[in-house]
Structures are given as structure tokens and as C-alpha cells.
Design an enzyme around this catalytic site. Sequence first.
Site, short mmCIF file in Angstrom:
data_model
loop_
_atom_site.label_atom_id
_atom_site.label_comp_id
_atom_site.label_asym_id
_atom_site.label_seq_id
_atom_site.Cartn_x
_atom_site.Cartn_y
_atom_site.Cartn_z
N HIS A 123 0.94 -1.19 -0.06
CA HIS A 123 -0.22 -0.06 0.12
C HIS A 123 0.82 1.34 0.03
O HIS A 123 2.14 1.27 0.67
CB HIS A 123 -0.94 0.05 1.12
N ASP A 200 3.32 -4.22 8.23
CA ASP A 200 1.81 -3.37 8.18
C ASP A 200 0.94 -4.14 8.42
O ASP A 200 0.51 -5.10 7.40
CB ASP A 200 1.90 -2.83 6.59
N GLN A 203 -4.45 -4.81 7.22
CA GLN A 203 -5.64 -5.91 7.00
C GLN A 203 -5.26 -7.01 7.58
O GLN A 203 -5.96 -8.14 7.70
CB GLN A 203 -5.52 -6.27 5.59
N LYS A 226 -10.49 -0.47 10.91
CA LYS A 226 -10.72 -1.71 10.13
C LYS A 226 -10.86 -2.82 10.98
O LYS A 226 -11.01 -4.24 10.33
CB LYS A 226 -9.48 -1.90 9.16
N CYS A 364 -4.95 2.48 -3.42
CA CYS A 364 -3.68 2.90 -3.28
C CYS A 364 -2.27 1.91 -3.53
O CYS A 364 -1.55 2.06 -2.44
CB CYS A 364 -3.54 3.24 -1.36
#
Length: 407
Positions: A123, A200, A203, A226, A364
Site C-alpha cells: 500500500h 504493516d 489488513q 478496520k 492505493c
Amino acid sequence: MTLALMDRKADFPILTRTINGHRLTYLDSAATSQKPRSVIAAMNRFYEETNANVLRSVHTLAEESTEAFHRARVSTAEFIGAAGSEEVVFTRGTTESLNMVARGWGDKFLKPGDEVVVSPMEHHSNLIPWQRLCQRTGARLRFIELNDDGSLAMDHARAVINERTRLAALSRISNVLGTINPIREIADLVHTVGGIMVVDGAQSVPHEPTAVAELGADFLAFSGHKMCGPTGIGVLWGRAELLDASDPVDFGGEMISYVNRESATWADLPHKFEAGTPNIAGAIGLAAAIEYLNEVGMANIAQHGRQLGETAYQRLSQLPGVAVFGPPSPRAALVAFNIDKIHPHDVAQVFDSRGVAIRAGHHCCQPLMHWLHAAATARASFYLYNQPDDIDALVDAVEATKRYFTI
Ligand code: C6P
């Protein structure tokens, strides 16, 4: 199909909405998840009963507010298996967290000739901060290439990671391909050469049990919105030793130890990274979200999401004219796809006319779009409140789109 979770839609007031005459089918949780009643109630309760600034005043409301804010940090630390709550820095989200590592750690420790390793599936939030860091310091940005199915090419990873690698920054789960990356293996390679592993988790933290030590992470970034929490709150977790060594990137109230006219010294962790009034209600909402997720069970959520992601992938890939992206299995709770030559924005428009909310665009991830030879894709993403009938609605919407454009 028997799923890991029973239907939880009733916990989410927004899911009772009707959109364009159809029941809402919300398939855009990778962009942001919906919020259960308990999270909305916790935030309302905070504003109605407790609201005051934290870590400043001594009146009752301020003490209650400070205590609730601290408890939110403790439950966040427990949720990811941190060694202590001082390792949890509240930020606005994944983006701010990653930028904080790039500036606070990267600017201090990188020099010309050092290398930073990323992948083409990142991303922009996990790419541009490292591009900028390399431009500032003279370090070199290197990429672990992808296999044809969108998984990381581990042979290439072993070739790219070398004694000049100071840092690798990778997503655990891709927001487009649904790939679940072997972070532990990469972290082991990076640690062997003395580098650090930045993960990261935007998700992944919402979708699977997370234990920072098992993951092999040195820093982990994720967003509350999220994972059933509110927008505007996120986390940077870092090993205490690395956070201690990093410089603060924002300066102002409550992040100091002592200030004179010319200079200042910093507060202890985590406060040196939290200048100004923090998002108190956001942290309390995040803690309520964590409580909800723990009640449902993260292992169940992971299994449920993978079942939905894999089933949606299989069903879409059987439809003529539909291209799906990323590995079939194992895959996370999302699937990106395109329908013949129809622009994904047009696809999303037809879906919306049927009450089906998906995302369309480059997500993105423009370098990944180049790799896929696609300008954009449609994407359906699932969470704990989705059920097989939502996949039926997805497939029906694809068929309706094909009829609409007569392909
Ligand atoms: N992806 C999506 O629709 P923020 O915006 O800071 O909460 O999260 C940024 C981010 C970082 N990494 C990954 C892997 C992500 O998926 C995201 C957010 C959303 O895919 C919005 S662009």
C-alpha cells in the site's frame, strides 16, 4: 458451507439499511469495517459521562478519563501480545504509524549505502515513507519480486536481503491480492543480517490472532477503523528498546520531560510519541472493539474470513469474463477482480444500484496495478458479519453487470 461464525449482522445497526431498494450487502470492510452497537455505545457513554482531557488535570472526570485511556492501551497491548502497554503508541492509523517509524527510527539510523526492502504489493502508506526516507538518507530501496500468483518470491527475498539490509517493511496481508505473507520467514532473514522488521498489519490485525513476538516484528502498524473501531485511532507498536532509541516526530504538549527556553527533553514511552491531546474517545472505542473481537474469537474470525475469501475467489473465477487476482488459497477475506473490459468504477456503480457496496480503483497500490497490468480493479472484502448469502449477492451482481453491459 458451514462457516466458523454464526450470523452477527444483528450486532451492527448499519447493516439493517436498505440501499436503492435492496438490503445492504457490505463488501468493503478492507476500506473500513462497520461498528458494532457496543463500540458506538462505549464512545457515546464516554462523551456523556466521562469526557475530560487525559494526563493533565486532577478532577474526577480527568482521572476517570485518564484511567479509561490507560485501560484502552493495556487491552490493545494484550491483544497483540506486547511485552507492556508502554510499547503501544496511539496514532491516527497505519499511515501515521509507518511514517513515524520512517522518520523517528529511519532518519536517525540510516546512512548512504544502507538498504530498505519492500515489495511491489505494498500500500502507498508502506511504500512512500520508505521512498522518502531513502531520498533523505541516501539509502537504497529494494523490492522482493512476486510470483505469478501474487505471493512473495522467497528465493528472491533470500537474494535481496543481505548485510546492507537495515530494514524490511512488508504487509502481512495484501489489501488487493489477499496474499498472506510469511512475515516470520522474512523477519528471520532480516534479523540474521542485523536489520529490523516493520509489519504493516492494517489488513491482518483485524483478521487473525496477532502475537508480535511470533510474527517476528520489531514494529507493527495498524488501524482501529478496520477492526470494528472508530476512524482516527491507530497503533504503532514497537519493541521498547527500538522505541526508546527512536526520535519523536511531533513536538508539543505532554510529550516532554522538561522544557527550557532553548531546548527540551522527552517523556518516557509511550508519551514521547503522543504530542498534544490524543484521540481519547477513539482509544476507548478501539478498546470496546477489541473486547467485541475477543468475544467473537480471533481464531474464528480468521477461519471465517479465509472461508469467505476462498469461496468468493472460486465462485468468481468460474464466471466467464471475470479475472480474479492473487493466490486461490490460502487467501485472506477479500478478492479483487475485473469483469472483461468494463471499468471497475462502472462495475461498482451497478453493484451499488443493487445495494452491494464494493470498492473500485487502484486501492492505493499503483505499483501493484502496474504489475497486474490493470489500471484499476473491483474488490469485494469480507468481515465477521458476512455470510454465504453475501457471496450470492456478489455473484448475482457480477451477472447483472454483465447483462447491463451485454457481454
Ligand atoms: N487500505 C483499502 O481500501 P489507514 O488509511 O492509515 O487506516 O491504512 C492505510 C493502509 C495501509 N496498509 C494497508 C495494507 C492498507 O490496506 C491500508 C488501508 C484501505 O484498502 C484504504 S486505502
